[in-house]
Write a protein that holds these residues in place. Sequence first.
Motif, PDB file in Angstrom:
ATOM      1  N   PHE A 174       0.820  -1.206   0.000  1.00 26.96           N
ATOM      2  CA  PHE A 174       0.000   0.000   0.000  1.00 26.96           C
ATOM      3  C   PHE A 174       0.859   1.263   0.000  1.00 26.96           C
ATOM      4  O   PHE A 174       2.053   1.238   0.315  1.00 26.96           O
ATOM      5  N   ARG A 175       0.236   2.365  -0.346  1.00 29.49           N
ATOM      6  CA  ARG A 175       0.858   3.692  -0.318  1.00 29.49           C
ATOM      7  C   ARG A 175      -0.077   4.638   0.426  1.00 29.49           C
ATOM      8  O   ARG A 175      -1.292   4.612   0.219  1.00 29.49           O
ATOM      9  N   HIS A 176       0.509   5.489   1.283  1.00 26.76           N
ATOM     10  CA  HIS A 176      -0.231   6.453   2.095  1.00 26.76           C
ATOM     11  C   HIS A 176       0.381   7.826   1.843  1.00 26.76           C
ATOM     12  O   HIS A 176       1.599   7.977   1.936  1.00 26.76           O
ATOM     13  N   TRP A 177      -0.417   8.844   1.543  1.00 28.06           N
ATOM     14  CA  TRP A 177       0.174  10.152   1.246  1.00 28.06           C
ATOM     15  C   TRP A 177      -0.763  11.315   1.579  1.00 28.06           C
ATOM     16  O   TRP A 177      -1.976  11.163   1.691  1.00 28.06           O
ATOM     17  N   GLY A 178      -0.147  12.483   1.769  1.00 26.33           N
ATOM     18  CA  GLY A 178      -0.884  13.711   2.014  1.00 26.33           C
ATOM     19  C   GLY A 178       0.016  14.898   1.726  1.00 26.33           C
ATOM     20  O   GLY A 178       1.211  14.736   1.462  1.00 26.33           O
ATOM     21  N   LEU A 179      -0.538  16.098   1.777  1.00 28.71           N
ATOM     22  CA  LEU A 179       0.220  17.321   1.522  1.00 28.71           C
ATOM     23  C   LEU A 179       0.432  18.055   2.839  1.00 28.71           C
ATOM     24  O   LEU A 179      -0.524  18.394   3.548  1.00 28.71           O
ATOM     25  N   PHE A 180       1.702  18.302   3.162  1.00 28.68           N
ATOM     26  CA  PHE A 180       2.099  18.923   4.434  1.00 28.68           C
ATOM     27  C   PHE A 180       1.826  20.432   4.352  1.00 28.68           C
ATOM     28  O   PHE A 180       2.714  21.219   4.108  1.00 28.68           O
ATOM     29  N   GLU A 181       0.577  20.813   4.594  1.00 35.07           N
ATOM     30  CA  GLU A 181       0.128  22.197   4.425  1.00 35.07           C
ATOM     31  C   GLU A 181      -0.299  22.860   5.731  1.00 35.07           C
ATOM     32  O   GLU A 181      -0.795  23.985   5.736  1.00 35.07           O
ATOM     33  N   GLY A 182      -0.110  22.158   6.851  1.00 36.49           N
ATOM     34  CA  GLY A 182      -0.409  22.715   8.160  1.00 36.49           C
ATOM     35  C   GLY A 182       0.697  22.337   9.119  1.00 36.49           C
ATOM     36  O   GLY A 182       1.535  21.475   8.814  1.00 36.49           O
ATOM     37  N   PRO A 183       0.759  22.955  10.306  1.00 29.14           N
ATOM     38  CA  PRO A 183       1.856  22.679  11.239  1.00 29.14           C
ATOM     39  C   PRO A 183       1.800  21.263  11.800  1.00 29.14           C
ATOM     40  O   PRO A 183       0.732  20.738  12.096  1.00 29.14           O
ATOM     41  N   TYR A 184       2.986  20.667  11.934  1.00 33.96           N
ATOM     42  CA  TYR A 184       3.121  19.392  12.633  1.00 33.96           C
ATOM     43  C   TYR A 184       3.869  19.668  13.931  1.00 33.96           C
ATOM     44  O   TYR A 184       5.077  19.906  13.931  1.00 33.96           O
ATOM     45  N   LYS A 185       3.144  19.706  15.039  1.00 32.76           N
ATOM     46  CA  LYS A 185       3.727  20.046  16.329  1.00 32.76           C
ATOM     47  C   LYS A 185       4.539  21.336  16.194  1.00 32.76           C
ATOM     48  O   LYS A 185       3.979  22.369  15.843  1.00 32.76           O
ATOM     49  N   GLN A 186       5.880  21.317  16.411  1.00 39.80           N
ATOM     50  CA  GLN A 186       6.651  22.566  16.364  1.00 39.80           C
ATOM     51  C   GLN A 186       7.228  22.843  14.977  1.00 39.80           C
ATOM     52  O   GLN A 186       8.020  23.775  14.812  1.00 39.80           O
ATOM     53  N   HIS A 187       6.812  22.091  13.969  1.00 35.43           N
ATOM     54  CA  HIS A 187       7.371  22.257  12.629  1.00 35.43           C
ATOM     55  C   HIS A 187       6.363  22.909  11.682  1.00 35.43           C
ATOM     56  O   HIS A 187       5.213  22.484  11.596  1.00 35.43           O
ATOM     57  N   ALA A 188       6.844  23.933  10.971  1.00 40.81           N
ATOM     58  CA  ALA A 188       6.007  24.650  10.011  1.00 40.81           C
ATOM     59  C   ALA A 188       5.805  23.809   8.753  1.00 40.81           C
ATOM     60  O   ALA A 188       6.665  23.002   8.386  1.00 40.81           O
ATOM     61  N   PRO A 189       4.685  23.997   8.065  1.00 41.13           N
ATOM     62  CA  PRO A 189       4.429  23.226   6.842  1.00 41.13           C
ATOM     63  C   PRO A 189       5.383  23.603   5.718  1.00 41.13           C
ATOM     64  O   PRO A 189       5.840  24.735   5.621  1.00 41.13           O
ATOM     65  N   THR A 190       5.655  22.628   4.858  1.00 38.94           N
ATOM     66  CA  THR A 190       6.511  22.848   3.693  1.00 38.94           C
ATOM     67  C   THR A 190       5.727  22.843   2.391  1.00 38.94           C
ATOM     68  O   THR A 190       6.242  23.263   1.357  1.00 38.94           O
ATOM     69  N   GLY A 191       4.500  22.344   2.435  1.00 36.69           N
ATOM     70  CA  GLY A 191       3.706  22.207   1.221  1.00 36.69           C
ATOM     71  C   GLY A 191       4.059  20.975   0.410  1.00 36.69           C
ATOM     72  O   GLY A 191       3.434  20.705  -0.621  1.00 36.69           O
ATOM     73  N   GLU A 192       5.056  20.214   0.855  1.00 42.64           N
ATOM     74  CA  GLU A 192       5.498  19.033   0.125  1.00 42.64           C
ATOM     75  C   GLU A 192       4.603  17.824   0.409  1.00 42.64           C
ATOM     76  O   GLU A 192       3.867  17.794   1.386  1.00 42.64           O
ATOM     77  N   MET A 193       4.717  16.838  -0.466  1.00 40.81           N
ATOM     78  CA  MET A 193       3.988  15.590  -0.259  1.00 40.81           C
ATOM     79  C   MET A 193       4.705  14.759   0.806  1.00 40.81           C
ATOM     80  O   MET A 193       5.914  14.612   0.801  1.00 40.81           O
ATOM     81  N   ILE A 194       3.917  14.239   1.736  1.00 37.49           N
ATOM     82  CA  ILE A 194       4.389  13.267   2.727  1.00 37.49           C
ATOM     83  C   ILE A 194       3.836  11.920   2.304  1.00 37.49           C
ATOM     84  O   ILE A 194       2.630  11.785   2.054  1.00 37.49           O
ATOM     85  N   GLN A 195       4.682  10.909   2.221  1.00 36.04           N
ATOM     86  CA  GLN A 195       4.166   9.604   1.830  1.00 36.04           C
ATOM     87  C   GLN A 195       5.039   8.488   2.392  1.00 36.04           C
ATOM     88  O   GLN A 195       6.197   8.701   2.744  1.00 36.04           O
ATOM     89  N   PHE A 196       4.443   7.326   2.488  1.00 33.03           N
ATOM     90  CA  PHE A 196       5.199   6.126   2.821  1.00 33.03           C
ATOM     91  C   PHE A 196       4.515   4.908   2.223  1.00 33.03           C
ATOM     92  O   PHE A 196       3.335   4.958   1.868  1.00 33.03           O
ATOM     93  N   TYR A 197       5.291   3.844   2.091  1.00 32.04           N
ATOM     94  CA  TYR A 197       4.791   2.577   1.569  1.00 32.04           C
ATOM     95  C   TYR A 197       4.874   1.515   2.655  1.00 32.04           C
ATOM     96  O   TYR A 197       5.655   1.623   3.602  1.00 32.04           O
ATOM     97  N   GLY A 198       4.060   0.481   2.527  1.00 30.92           N
ATOM     98  CA  GLY A 198       4.106  -0.605   3.478  1.00 30.92           C
ATOM     99  C   GLY A 198       3.522  -1.879   2.898  1.00 30.92           C
ATOM    100  O   GLY A 198       2.975  -1.890   1.787  1.00 30.92           O
ATOM    101  N   ILE A 199       3.660  -2.947   3.657  1.00 26.63           N
ATOM    102  CA  ILE A 199       3.116  -4.260   3.312  1.00 26.63           C
ATOM    103  C   ILE A 199       2.148  -4.668   4.418  1.00 26.63           C
ATOM    104  O   ILE A 199       2.401  -4.408   5.600  1.00 26.63           O
TER     105      ILE A 199
END
Length: 256
Positions: A174-199
């Motif tokens: 599988f593949r899981h993805w989203g767009l980093f467009e809001g803050p993650y805890k103390q980190h500002a958004p980059t607008g980049e795609m966040i994704q990972f793969y798994g079995i």
Amino acid sequence: MATGEAEAPSSSSSEVNKIVRDKYRSFLGDEDNTNTVWRHGVPPTYDSVNLLFEQGRTKEWPKGSLEEIVQNAVKSWEMELSHKIRLQDFKSINPEKFKLFVNGREGLNGEETLRVGSYNALMKNSLPKESQYYKAEEETFESSHEVFRSALPRGFAWEVVHVYSGPPLIAFKFRHWGLFEGPYKQHAPTGEMIQFYGIATLKVDDTLKVEEVEVYYDPAELIAGFLKGEVISESGGTDEGSEAKLECPFSKLNVK
């Protein structure tokens, strides 16, 4: 696995009995919602993440194919896990036999999985606390969903990339993805795609209800993307030159 695809419910409490149909998830439009207790009082909506899914998927499976059936089954299970608060209302699993295993750790039964939520179940690890960029033990079901809903405001889309075997033991990538467009805890958004793969594997019964789920993935693929964001200062701005450049501790994760 699917770790919270839905957007925040937008319906009012007066619409609790309204049939909400979704082309990728069963048990929203096909059941009597009057008998279901929803976490937010109303059935969820998936318009935003469905659009993200359709725009970003790498595979479009034929209708009725094994791949589409598996993909929609997992989306339905994720919907129930995120938005139903009573195991008795679940229609995608066998509540008496259900177990969730992540990266070889001890399995969680249905009630335990429902209590901690999918994010905490997937993100729990054995790193020292000072090296954890996500502390599952300190997050509740609600706070864990808020962390990722804030960072990925369009939702966290999920797709099946490949199915290796059919029931009763279904194995797939599988593949899981989203767009980093809001803050993650103390980190500002980059607008980049966040994704990972798994079995993952699904053990199902004769009615295709899930009895066991096993998931294997590298948390570094997920967390490292969030750490690219500049550190947000206490005043609300970003600390100049403070873009996270540390090696992601999950790269050395002992997952057992």
